[in-house]
Each structure stands twice: as structure tokens, then as C-alpha cells.
Design a protein around this motif. Sequence first.
Motif, PDB file in Angstrom:
ATOM      1  N   VAL A 225       0.823  -1.214   0.000  1.00 40.85           N
ATOM      2  CA  VAL A 225       0.000   0.000   0.000  1.00 40.85           C
ATOM      3  C   VAL A 225       0.855   1.260   0.000  1.00 40.85           C
ATOM      4  CG1 VAL A 225      -1.987  -1.101   1.076  1.00 40.85           C
ATOM      5  CG2 VAL A 225      -0.202  -0.112   2.517  1.00 40.85           C
ATOM      6  N   LEU A 226       2.139   1.136   0.337  1.00 42.25           N
ATOM      7  CA  LEU A 226       3.018   2.304   0.264  1.00 42.25           C
ATOM      8  C   LEU A 226       3.229   2.751  -1.178  1.00 42.25           C
ATOM      9  CD1 LEU A 226       5.754   1.393   2.922  1.00 42.25           C
ATOM     10  CD2 LEU A 226       3.929   3.086   3.118  1.00 42.25           C
ATOM     11  N   ARG A 227       2.999   1.833  -2.147  1.00 40.78           N
ATOM     12  CA  ARG A 227       3.168   2.175  -3.557  1.00 40.78           C
ATOM     13  C   ARG A 227       1.837   2.355  -4.271  1.00 40.78           C
ATOM     14  NH1 ARG A 227       7.421  -1.513  -4.085  1.00 40.78           N
ATOM     15  NH2 ARG A 227       6.073  -3.058  -5.064  1.00 40.78           N
ATOM     16  N   LYS A 228       0.885   1.468  -3.981  1.00 43.80           N
ATOM     17  CA  LYS A 228      -0.399   1.512  -4.680  1.00 43.80           C
ATOM     18  C   LYS A 228      -1.528   1.159  -3.730  1.00 43.80           C
ATOM     19  CE  LYS A 228       0.979   0.591  -9.485  1.00 43.80           C
ATOM     20  NZ  LYS A 228       2.435   0.600  -9.304  1.00 43.80           N
ATOM     21  N   THR A 229      -2.657   1.815  -3.945  1.00 43.88           N
ATOM     22  CA  THR A 229      -3.861   1.477  -3.189  1.00 43.88           C
ATOM     23  C   THR A 229      -4.631   0.393  -3.936  1.00 43.88           C
ATOM     24  OG1 THR A 229      -5.258   3.085  -4.343  1.00 43.88           O
ATOM     25  CG2 THR A 229      -4.016   3.874  -2.414  1.00 43.88           C
ATOM     26  N   LEU A 230      -5.651  -0.150  -3.294  1.00 39.58           N
ATOM     27  CA  LEU A 230      -6.490  -1.135  -3.963  1.00 39.58           C
ATOM     28  C   LEU A 230      -7.159  -0.517  -5.181  1.00 39.58           C
ATOM     29  CD1 LEU A 230      -7.709  -3.971  -4.026  1.00 39.58           C
ATOM     30  CD2 LEU A 230      -9.507  -3.150  -2.487  1.00 39.58           C
ATOM     31  N   ASP A 231      -7.585   0.729  -5.071  1.00 35.50           N
ATOM     32  CA  ASP A 231      -8.204   1.407  -6.225  1.00 35.50           C
ATOM     33  C   ASP A 231      -7.214   1.555  -7.376  1.00 35.50           C
ATOM     34  OD1 ASP A 231     -10.689   1.638  -5.066  1.00 35.50           O
ATOM     35  OD2 ASP A 231     -10.345   3.664  -4.287  1.00 35.50           O
ATOM     36  N   ASP A 232      -5.946   1.805  -7.047  1.00 42.37           N
ATOM     37  CA  ASP A 232      -4.921   1.889  -8.102  1.00 42.37           C
ATOM     38  C   ASP A 232      -4.851   0.579  -8.884  1.00 42.37           C
ATOM     39  OD1 ASP A 232      -4.178   4.476  -7.431  1.00 42.37           O
ATOM     40  OD2 ASP A 232      -2.625   3.810  -6.029  1.00 42.37           O
ATOM     41  N   LEU A 233      -4.871  -0.549  -8.165  1.00 45.76           N
ATOM     42  CA  LEU A 233      -4.810  -1.851  -8.839  1.00 45.76           C
ATOM     43  C   LEU A 233      -6.088  -2.138  -9.616  1.00 45.76           C
ATOM     44  CD1 LEU A 233      -3.051  -4.211  -6.250  1.00 45.76           C
ATOM     45  CD2 LEU A 233      -2.045  -2.906  -8.132  1.00 45.76           C
ATOM     46  N   LEU A 234      -7.232  -1.756  -9.070  1.00 38.95           N
ATOM     47  CA  LEU A 234      -8.509  -1.981  -9.771  1.00 38.95           C
ATOM     48  C   LEU A 234      -8.559  -1.218 -11.091  1.00 38.95           C
ATOM     49  CD1 LEU A 234     -11.002  -1.874  -6.763  1.00 38.95           C
ATOM     50  CD2 LEU A 234     -10.541  -3.833  -8.252  1.00 38.95           C
ATOM     51  N   ALA A 235      -7.811  -0.134 -11.189  1.00 41.04           N
ATOM     52  CA  ALA A 235      -7.785   0.633 -12.439  1.00 41.04           C
ATOM     53  C   ALA A 235      -7.136  -0.156 -13.570  1.00 41.04           C
ATOM     54  CB  ALA A 235      -7.044   1.957 -12.227  1.00 41.04           C
ATOM     55  N   PHE A 236      -6.387  -1.205 -13.226  1.00 40.17           N
ATOM     56  CA  PHE A 236      -5.751  -2.041 -14.247  1.00 40.17           C
ATOM     57  C   PHE A 236      -6.656  -3.185 -14.713  1.00 40.17           C
ATOM     58  CE2 PHE A 236      -1.921  -0.425 -11.944  1.00 40.17           C
ATOM     59  CZ  PHE A 236      -1.353   0.272 -13.015  1.00 40.17           C
ATOM     60  N   GLU A 237      -7.904  -3.190 -14.301  1.00 42.49           N
ATOM     61  CA  GLU A 237      -8.814  -4.284 -14.657  1.00 42.49           C
ATOM     62  C   GLU A 237      -8.854  -4.565 -16.163  1.00 42.49           C
ATOM     63  OE1 GLU A 237     -13.543  -5.583 -14.315  1.00 42.49           O
ATOM     64  OE2 GLU A 237     -12.823  -3.761 -13.329  1.00 42.49           O
ATOM     65  N   PRO A 238      -8.961  -3.549 -17.034  1.00 41.00           N
ATOM     66  CA  PRO A 238      -9.018  -3.838 -18.478  1.00 41.00           C
ATOM     67  C   PRO A 238      -7.782  -4.588 -18.991  1.00 41.00           C
ATOM     68  CG  PRO A 238      -9.750  -1.603 -18.056  1.00 41.00           C
ATOM     69  CD  PRO A 238      -9.167  -2.107 -16.769  1.00 41.00           C
ATOM     70  N   VAL A 239      -6.581  -4.174 -18.572  1.00 43.32           N
ATOM     71  CA  VAL A 239      -5.381  -4.841 -19.075  1.00 43.32           C
ATOM     72  C   VAL A 239      -5.217  -6.227 -18.446  1.00 43.32           C
ATOM     73  CG1 VAL A 239      -4.140  -2.746 -19.720  1.00 43.32           C
ATOM     74  CG2 VAL A 239      -3.942  -3.612 -17.384  1.00 43.32           C
ATOM     75  N   LEU A 240      -5.676  -6.384 -17.212  1.00 43.78           N
ATOM     76  CA  LEU A 240      -5.651  -7.704 -16.571  1.00 43.78           C
ATOM     77  C   LEU A 240      -6.537  -8.680 -17.335  1.00 43.78           C
ATOM     78  CD1 LEU A 240      -5.765  -6.673 -12.800  1.00 43.78           C
ATOM     79  CD2 LEU A 240      -4.055  -8.191 -13.805  1.00 43.78           C
ATOM     80  N   LYS A 241      -7.727  -8.235 -17.679  1.00 39.99           N
ATOM     81  CA  LYS A 241      -8.662  -9.116 -18.378  1.00 39.99           C
ATOM     82  C   LYS A 241      -8.197  -9.397 -19.810  1.00 39.99           C
ATOM     83  CE  LYS A 241     -12.726  -8.480 -15.521  1.00 39.99           C
ATOM     84  NZ  LYS A 241     -14.160  -8.129 -15.418  1.00 39.99           N
ATOM     85  N   GLN A 242      -7.534  -8.428 -20.416  1.00 40.16           N
ATOM     86  CA  GLN A 242      -6.974  -8.673 -21.747  1.00 40.16           C
ATOM     87  C   GLN A 242      -5.876  -9.724 -21.671  1.00 40.16           C
ATOM     88  OE1 GLN A 242      -5.035  -5.278 -23.523  1.00 40.16           O
ATOM     89  NE2 GLN A 242      -4.989  -6.193 -25.561  1.00 40.16           N
ATOM     90  N   ALA A 243      -5.016  -9.622 -20.660  1.00 45.35           N
ATOM     91  CA  ALA A 243      -3.949 -10.625 -20.491  1.00 45.35           C
ATOM     92  C   ALA A 243      -4.532 -11.987 -20.165  1.00 45.35           C
ATOM     93  CB  ALA A 243      -3.008 -10.174 -19.368  1.00 45.35           C
ATOM     94  N   ALA A 244      -5.598 -12.010 -19.363  1.00 43.78           N
ATOM     95  CA  ALA A 244      -6.257 -13.283 -19.038  1.00 43.78           C
ATOM     96  C   ALA A 244      -6.816 -13.946 -20.305  1.00 43.78           C
ATOM     97  CB  ALA A 244      -7.375 -13.065 -18.025  1.00 43.78           C
ATOM     98  N   SER A 245      -7.359 -13.138 -21.214  1.00 44.70           N
ATOM     99  CA  SER A 245      -7.860 -13.672 -22.474  1.00 44.70           C
ATOM    100  C   SER A 245      -6.729 -14.261 -23.314  1.00 44.70           C
ATOM    101  CB  SER A 245      -8.583 -12.573 -23.263  1.00 44.70           C
ATOM    102  OG  SER A 245      -9.742 -12.138 -22.582  1.00 44.70           O
ATOM    103  N   GLN A 246      -5.576 -13.595 -23.312  1.00 45.23           N
ATOM    104  CA  GLN A 246      -4.421 -14.112 -24.061  1.00 45.23           C
ATOM    105  C   GLN A 246      -3.944 -15.434 -23.473  1.00 45.23           C
ATOM    106  OE1 GLN A 246      -1.967 -10.583 -23.531  1.00 45.23           O
ATOM    107  NE2 GLN A 246      -2.190 -10.053 -25.700  1.00 45.23           N
ATOM    108  N   LEU A 247      -3.926 -15.535 -22.146  1.00 45.80           N
ATOM    109  CA  LEU A 247      -3.527 -16.779 -21.491  1.00 45.80           C
ATOM    110  C   LEU A 247      -4.527 -17.899 -21.775  1.00 45.80           C
ATOM    111  CD1 LEU A 247      -2.367 -15.249 -18.095  1.00 45.80           C
ATOM    112  CD2 LEU A 247      -0.891 -16.418 -19.759  1.00 45.80           C
ATOM    113  N   GLN A 248      -5.792 -17.517 -21.816  1.00 45.39           N
ATOM    114  CA  GLN A 248      -6.838 -18.502 -22.143  1.00 45.39           C
ATOM    115  C   GLN A 248      -6.663 -19.039 -23.552  1.00 45.39           C
ATOM    116  OE1 GLN A 248     -10.787 -17.257 -21.024  1.00 45.39           O
ATOM    117  NE2 GLN A 248     -11.753 -18.513 -22.601  1.00 45.39           N
ATOM    118  N   GLU A 249      -6.302 -18.171 -24.477  1.00 43.47           N
ATOM    119  CA  GLU A 249      -6.066 -18.609 -25.859  1.00 43.47           C
ATOM    120  C   GLU A 249      -4.905 -19.591 -25.948  1.00 43.47           C
ATOM    121  OE1 GLU A 249      -5.494 -15.123 -28.181  1.00 43.47           O
ATOM    122  OE2 GLU A 249      -7.558 -14.387 -27.924  1.00 43.47           O
TER     123      GLU A 249
END
Length: 252
Positions: A225-249
Motif C-alpha cells: 500500500v506504500l506504492r499503490k492502493t487497492l483502487d490503483d490496482l482496480l484501475a488495471f482491470e481492463p489490461v488484466l482481463k486482456q492478459a487473461a484472455s491471451q492466457l486462455q487462448e
Amino acid sequence: MTAESKKGSSVIRALEIIEAVAQAERPLSPADISLLLDIPKPSVHRILQQLVAEGYLQANMRGLMIPAERLHKTALGILFASRFKASRQAILQNLADITGETCGISIPNGIEMIYYDRVQTNWPLQLHLPVGSHTPIWCTASGKLYLSSLTEERRRRILKNLPLTQYARNTLTTPEALEIELQQIADNDIGTDNEEFVDGLVAVSVPIRDQKGRLAACLFTHAPVLRKTLDDLLAFEPVLKQAASQLQELTG
């Protein structure tokens, strides 16, 4: 029929039984398997005894057949085969570069999650969990995401028997509180850990699904939390889900 063809028939029947048990939405009885695969009951019982003895299947408390540890390991080996390692690591590295934090893949295993793969950042302050580490399902982003993917009835049976040990300041320690959060996670399709596993650490996780749309693994990122808050990480949801789709493929 020759001895060789008889052996082949027995092997095929064993594989068909393994496939049926692995793909079933509920545990199967020997009678279910016999009816489903049109295999005589004596043959089913004989093959099941062999599969249980070899660690591929096991009987639950009601005597119904479910996958055992050896079958789980085989399935995971196929799902995340070493031939995909370079591509998988490239996807994780790209995600880590975008988030600036450690990213990895975890896999459900009973009441724990197993760290299967990861790419770690070079920050001096970070949580060190090596590949192969086991973490609890009730207080980690990936574990809670996995729990949220289960049917409500199955989830409540599990929550009723979980120890719900308090690992950090925000660990949810009652089934009622955890169930409320799991319902929210199911609605949002993203798991969260708000200093629930380790004080000062936050994490988010998204599902990697199999061909039937079921959660097979989780893609996560975590940060102090000294670097990022939970909201900061939640902002990466689109790129996380895109990477998850690539891994699924990769595994599809």
C-alpha cells in the motif's frame, strides 16, 4: 479378441471414465458411470478400483467419484504445459511492465491456491512468495475469486467448514461477511484483497477460464500500500482481463 485389443479396450474405458468424472458437474456414482458410458457395472467397479489405487480418482464421503491429486496434477500439466512457458512469461512480463507490480497465475487446490507462475518486479519492497507457494482461499484475491465462481450451495458448504484464520487486520472471519463479499466479487468478476492476507498488501485477480467458461486459474497482481492502493490496482482491470484472455487462448 486378442490380448492386445482387450488391453486397449480396457485403457480406453479407463480414459473414458476419467473424462466423465473430470467433466461432470457433480460427483458420479459407479452406477452413473455405467449408465453414462454403457459399460457393464462389474467392469466399472474393477476399473474404478484401479484408478483409485493409482491416485487418479477418489471417493468422497458419500462414495461418489471425484478427481484425485494425480489427476489434478495431470490436468494442470496439460493446461499450463511447458511448451507455453515462453509465451506465458511474455504475457506476464508485459502486464508487470504496465502495472509496475508483480503479476502471476494461481490455481485452486482444495482450500488453497497454488502460485503456478509469476513475473516479479525489481522494487526492493515487495512480497516474496515463490512459485509453488500455497495460500488460503478465504483471504486472497485469487482465492476469493475462485470461491465466488462456485455455486451458492457449494460455496456455503465450504465456508461453513473453513477455519477462517485471521491473517491480517482486514481478514473476514465469519461466513456471513465473507459470503456478502463473494457475491459482490461474482457480480464484478474481479477478486480483491484489501490487506486481508498480509498487512500492508493489496491485490486484485481476474479469472482465466477453460473452454466451458469455468474458472481454471486466476491472474493476479499485488502491491504494498506504500506504492499503490487497492483502487490503483482496480484501475488495471481492463489490461488484466486482456492478459487473461491471451492466457486462455494459449491453453484453448
